[in-house]
Design an enzyme around this catalytic site. Structure first.
Site, PDB file in Angstrom:
ATOM      1  N   LEU A  82       8.300  19.812   6.714  1.00  0.00           N
ATOM      2  CA  LEU A  82       9.335  19.462   5.956  1.00  0.00           C
ATOM      3  C   LEU A  82       9.140  19.505   4.573  1.00  0.00           C
ATOM      4  CD1 LEU A  82      10.567  16.701   8.137  1.00  0.00           C
ATOM      5  CD2 LEU A  82      11.392  18.909   8.232  1.00  0.00           C
ATOM      6  N   CYS A 138      -4.317  13.139  12.618  1.00  0.00           N
ATOM      7  CA  CYS A 138      -4.871  11.870  12.482  1.00  0.00           C
ATOM      8  C   CYS A 138      -4.729  11.223  13.895  1.00  0.00           C
ATOM      9  CB  CYS A 138      -4.393  11.084  11.387  1.00  0.00           C
ATOM     10  SG  CYS A 138      -3.033  10.346  11.677  1.00  0.00           S
ATOM     11  N   ASP A 181       5.044   0.952  12.104  1.00  0.00           N
ATOM     12  CA  ASP A 181       3.771   0.421  11.909  1.00  0.00           C
ATOM     13  C   ASP A 181       3.843  -1.145  11.983  1.00  0.00           C
ATOM     14  OD1 ASP A 181       3.022   2.791  10.494  1.00  0.00           O
ATOM     15  OD2 ASP A 181       3.292   1.972   8.284  1.00  0.00           O
ATOM     16  N   ARG A 219      -8.469  -0.203   5.303  1.00  0.00           N
ATOM     17  CA  ARG A 219      -7.610   0.674   4.471  1.00  0.00           C
ATOM     18  C   ARG A 219      -6.165   0.059   3.951  1.00  0.00           C
ATOM     19  NH1 ARG A 219      -5.815   4.640   8.295  1.00  0.00           N
ATOM     20  NH2 ARG A 219      -4.319   4.915   6.641  1.00  0.00           N
ATOM     21  N   ARG A 264       1.131  15.058  12.794  1.00  0.00           N
ATOM     22  CA  ARG A 264       1.574  14.865  11.419  1.00  0.00           C
ATOM     23  C   ARG A 264       1.673  16.339  10.418  1.00  0.00           C
ATOM     24  NH1 ARG A 264      -0.949   9.099   9.570  1.00  0.00           N
ATOM     25  NH2 ARG A 264       1.251   9.172   8.502  1.00  0.00           N
ATOM     26  N   PRO A 265       2.683  16.856  10.961  1.00  0.00           N
ATOM     27  CA  PRO A 265       2.916  18.385  10.327  1.00  0.00           C
ATOM     28  C   PRO A 265       3.359  18.097   9.034  1.00  0.00           C
ATOM     29  CG  PRO A 265       4.406  17.748  11.842  1.00  0.00           C
ATOM     30  CD  PRO A 265       3.641  16.693  12.118  1.00  0.00           C
ATOM     31  N   LYS A 267       0.836  -1.189   0.080  1.00  0.00           N
ATOM     32  CA  LYS A 267      -0.108  -0.059   0.013  1.00  0.00           C
ATOM     33  C   LYS A 267       0.764   1.384   0.235  1.00  0.00           C
ATOM     34  CE  LYS A 267      -1.652   1.624   4.062  1.00  0.00           C
ATOM     35  NZ  LYS A 267      -1.335   3.209   4.176  1.00  0.00           N
ATOM     36  N   ASN A 268       1.771   1.229   0.963  1.00  0.00           N
ATOM     37  CA  ASN A 268       2.768   2.489   0.993  1.00  0.00           C
ATOM     38  C   ASN A 268       3.489   2.982  -0.156  1.00  0.00           C
ATOM     39  OD1 ASN A 268       1.239   2.904   3.352  1.00  0.00           O
ATOM     40  ND2 ASN A 268       3.153   2.727   4.698  1.00  0.00           N
ATOM     41  N   ARG A 310      -4.628  10.767   4.351  1.00  0.00           N
ATOM     42  CA  ARG A 310      -3.669  11.697   4.383  1.00  0.00           C
ATOM     43  C   ARG A 310      -2.670  11.619   3.321  1.00  0.00           C
ATOM     44  NH1 ARG A 310      -1.446  14.950   8.045  1.00  0.00           N
ATOM     45  NH2 ARG A 310       0.398  14.531   6.990  1.00  0.00           N
TER      46      ARG A 310
HETATM   47  C1  UD1 Z   1       4.507   7.081   6.221  1.00  0.00           C
HETATM   48  C2  UD1 Z   1       3.638   5.855   6.025  1.00  0.00           C
HETATM   49  C3  UD1 Z   1       3.182   5.528   7.620  1.00  0.00           C
HETATM   50  C4  UD1 Z   1       4.388   5.254   8.412  1.00  0.00           C
HETATM   51  C5  UD1 Z   1       5.268   6.245   8.410  1.00  0.00           C
HETATM   52  C6  UD1 Z   1       6.582   6.132   9.154  1.00  0.00           C
HETATM   53  C7  UD1 Z   1       2.677   6.057   3.944  1.00  0.00           C
HETATM   54  C8  UD1 Z   1       1.429   6.211   3.148  1.00  0.00           C
HETATM   55  N1  UD1 Z   1       2.534   6.117   5.252  1.00  0.00           N
HETATM   56  O1  UD1 Z   1       3.883   8.137   6.755  1.00  0.00           O
HETATM   57  O2  UD1 Z   1       2.483   4.228   7.550  1.00  0.00           O
HETATM   58  O3  UD1 Z   1       3.832   5.086   9.743  1.00  0.00           O
HETATM   59  O4  UD1 Z   1       5.708   6.633   7.025  1.00  0.00           O
HETATM   60  O5  UD1 Z   1       7.227   5.319   8.691  1.00  0.00           O
HETATM   61  O6  UD1 Z   1       3.787   5.691   3.278  1.00  0.00           O
HETATM   62  N2  UD1 Z   1       7.246  15.026  10.409  1.00  0.00           N
HETATM   63  C9  UD1 Z   1       7.530  16.301  10.447  1.00  0.00           C
HETATM   64  N3  UD1 Z   1       7.227  17.063   9.482  1.00  0.00           N
HETATM   65  C10 UD1 Z   1       6.759  16.804   8.304  1.00  0.00           C
HETATM   66  C11 UD1 Z   1       6.722  15.457   7.951  1.00  0.00           C
HETATM   67  C12 UD1 Z   1       6.990  14.452   8.852  1.00  0.00           C
HETATM   68  O7  UD1 Z   1       7.969  16.602  11.720  1.00  0.00           O
HETATM   69  O8  UD1 Z   1       6.650  17.600   7.488  1.00  0.00           O
HETATM   70  C13 UD1 Z   1       7.558  13.946  11.295  1.00  0.00           C
HETATM   71  C14 UD1 Z   1       6.103  13.105  11.664  1.00  0.00           C
HETATM   72  O9  UD1 Z   1       5.539  13.962  12.382  1.00  0.00           O
HETATM   73  C15 UD1 Z   1       6.759  11.983  12.133  1.00  0.00           C
HETATM   74  C16 UD1 Z   1       7.823  11.560  11.227  1.00  0.00           C
HETATM   75  O10 UD1 Z   1       8.256  12.974  10.712  1.00  0.00           O
HETATM   76  O11 UD1 Z   1       7.115  12.171  13.485  1.00  0.00           O
HETATM   77  C17 UD1 Z   1       7.824  10.436  10.461  1.00  0.00           C
HETATM   78  O12 UD1 Z   1       6.948  11.014   9.619  1.00  0.00           O
HETATM   79  P1  UD1 Z   1       6.678  10.542   7.955  1.00  0.00           P
HETATM   80  O13 UD1 Z   1       7.717   9.708   7.775  1.00  0.00           O
HETATM   81  O14 UD1 Z   1       6.397  11.792   7.142  1.00  0.00           O
HETATM   82  O15 UD1 Z   1       5.552   9.642   7.843  1.00  0.00           O
HETATM   83  P2  UD1 Z   1       4.453   9.604   6.552  1.00  0.00           P
HETATM   84  O16 UD1 Z   1       5.261   9.764   5.466  1.00  0.00           O
HETATM   85  O17 UD1 Z   1       3.102  10.508   7.032  1.00  0.00           O
END
Ligand code: UD1
Length: 417
Positions: A125, A116, A304, A396, A121-122, A22-23, A92
């Site tokens: 970045l 969520c 996960d 999902r 989930r900011p 999925k991811n 998301r």
């Molecule tokens: C993806 C996966 C999710 C998995 C996660 C971490 C998909 C669709 N989802 O989510 O299943 O749990 O990776 O392996 O692939 N962060 C910031 N700022 C940002 C973006 C992220 O601070 O702009 C932080 C998040 O709050 C979190 C960390 O970075 O603490 C990792 O998040 P991220 O790797 O971005 O997760 P997703 O891509 O949303």
């Protein structure tokens, strides 16, 4: 609202095939927006999140067909329409259209996907990276707008290795002028799959799977046929289903090295794990020992898989300490486990799990996708019946999980309440 009624106590035995990831599918489907060509993508799982991405692509004007596990996307008529809250709030990962739409059209406007159940989930970045490529980002009235007359490559250093931000930046960098270098990039296998997909489409990217990714901008992309990698999280969940029921299950269609952190932890717990080229066999040995877990970006133990591992450790001998370092709110399943007799207490980002002899059935609720899967695992090992509600979360990320587990000897019924 559908629920699962699960009668625990059976050992799972047999063979089960993991679906496509999925991811990996979600960013690859978003990346089809970069081209006016035709993308044929095999091994796409038929999951709720994928259907949302399909709807989103069609809304933007792509011609999409989804037969079996093959999705074909013709992007010749795509237009960067504003994407409203109705679609963005469904998933998301819809925020993955930001990079490709901006790269191809120089403009994108999406409703903010919001936080969520597992954290705030900011997207700072994503924004910081796009700004560095000379895009102008504004956030107003719940919408994110990004504009750039010409994205321009540069060096971007991520504060933390975010999967989504790395993917969005890779997609934005493909059609940018010059070279984009991403430092402290996420290294997850899904990012390597995205690189392979984009390169087959005509991009020039190297380094995915390491923490430095280099993207040479190209003028345009073409058409492609690609097969998505297997789902390591789905496979890992099945491995724990075997371990928690003291069963004997072979999970096929996997890339074993993607599962290394799970394989090594299961061995530490005392479970027998045999690894082949594209399969893994997991057998209960009658013993489950407590172990400590700390979630980390790949190749560390995946967040996960944290809740599924907690289900297993809740019936292990001794006390395990689980530390969640990725998401700030990812222990919502703990009160549900406690309803089933688990002995767990929380101290900030740490869960202390004192193993009990048996879990007992209860009425519990899936608080998010992986927590829902973990509650199924707990129920399979539990005494008596469990009624699990809010299972739309599970749909999902797992395609008819009850059919798969029933084929291994589980007793799970989907009921409409
Ligand atoms: C993806 C996966 C999710 C998995 C996660 C971490 C998909 C669709 N989802 O989510 O299943 O749990 O990776 O392996 O692939 N962060 C910031 N700022 C940002 C973006 C992220 O601070 O702009 C932080 C998040 O709050 C979190 C960390 O970075 O603490 C990792 O998040 P991220 O790797 O971005 O997760 P997703 O891509 O949303």
């Amino acid at each position: 609202m559908e629920k699962f009624v699960i009668v625990g106590g059976n050992r799972l035995k047999g063979s089960i095939k993991a679906n496509g990831s999925k991811n990996a599918s979600l960013p690859i489907l978003a990346a089809t927006l970069l081209t006016g060509g035709v993308c044929t993508i095999h091994q796409v799982p038929r999951l709720k999140d994928v259907f949302v991405m399909q709807e989103l692509l069609a809304y933007l004007g792509a011609k999409v067909t989804f037969e079996g596990n093959t999705m074909t996307v013709d992007g010749s008529k795509v237009q960067p329409q504003e994407i409203s809250e109705d679609i963005m709030r469904k998933m998301r990962a819809s925020n993955l259209v930001l990079g490709p739409l901006l790269g191809r059209f120089g403009h994108v406007k999406i409703s903010h996907p919001g936080g969520c159940n597992i954290g705030s989930r900011p997207m700072n970045l994503h924004f910081k990276g796009l700004n560095a490529l000379k895009a102008n980002i504004t956030e107003k009235f719940g919408y994110i707008s990004a504009d750039a007359s010409q994205l321009t490559g540069t060096v971007v250093h991520f504060d933390v290795p975010s999967v989504g931000a790395t993917e969005n930046m890779m997609m934005a960098g493909v059609l940018a002028e010059g070279t984009t270098v991403l430092r402290n990039a996420a290294k997850e296998p899904e990012i390597v799959d995205l690189q392979n997909f984009l390169n087959a489409l005509g991009a020039k990217i190297v380094g995915a799977g390491t923490d430095v990714i280099r993207i040479e901008g190209v003028k345009e992309l073409g058409s492609v046929t690609h097969t998505v990698i297997p789902d390591r999280i789905e496979a890992g969940t099945h491995m724990i289903a075997a371990a928690i029921t003291q069963g004997d299950v072979t999970v096929t269609n996997i890339i074993p090295e993607h599962l290394d952190p799970v394989i090594y932890k299961l061995k530490e717990v005392g479970v027998q794990v045999d690894v082949g080229d594209d399969w893994v066999r997991v057998q209960g040995t009658g013993q489950l020992k407590a172990v400590d877990i700390k979630t980390m970006p790949y190749p560390g133990f995946p967040t996960d898989m944290q809740s599924q591992m907690m289900a297993l450790l809740s019936i292990a001998d001794g006390t395990s300490v689980i530390t969640e370092t990725i998401f700030e709110n990812r222990f919502k399943h703990v009160p549900e486990f406690r309803r089933m007799g688990a002995d767990i207490y929380l101290e900030g980002h740490t869960a202390v799990v004192k193993g009990v002899k048996r879990l007992t059935g209860a009425c519990v609720e899936a608080t998010d996708l992986r927590a829902g899967a973990a509650l199924i695992l707990a129920a399979l090992a539990g005494e008596n019946g469990t009624v699990l509600s809010n299972i739309s979360h599970i749909d999902r990320g797992y395609e008819r999980i009850e059919i798969k587990y029933n084929s291994l000897g589980a007793r799970i019924i989907r009921v409409n309440s």
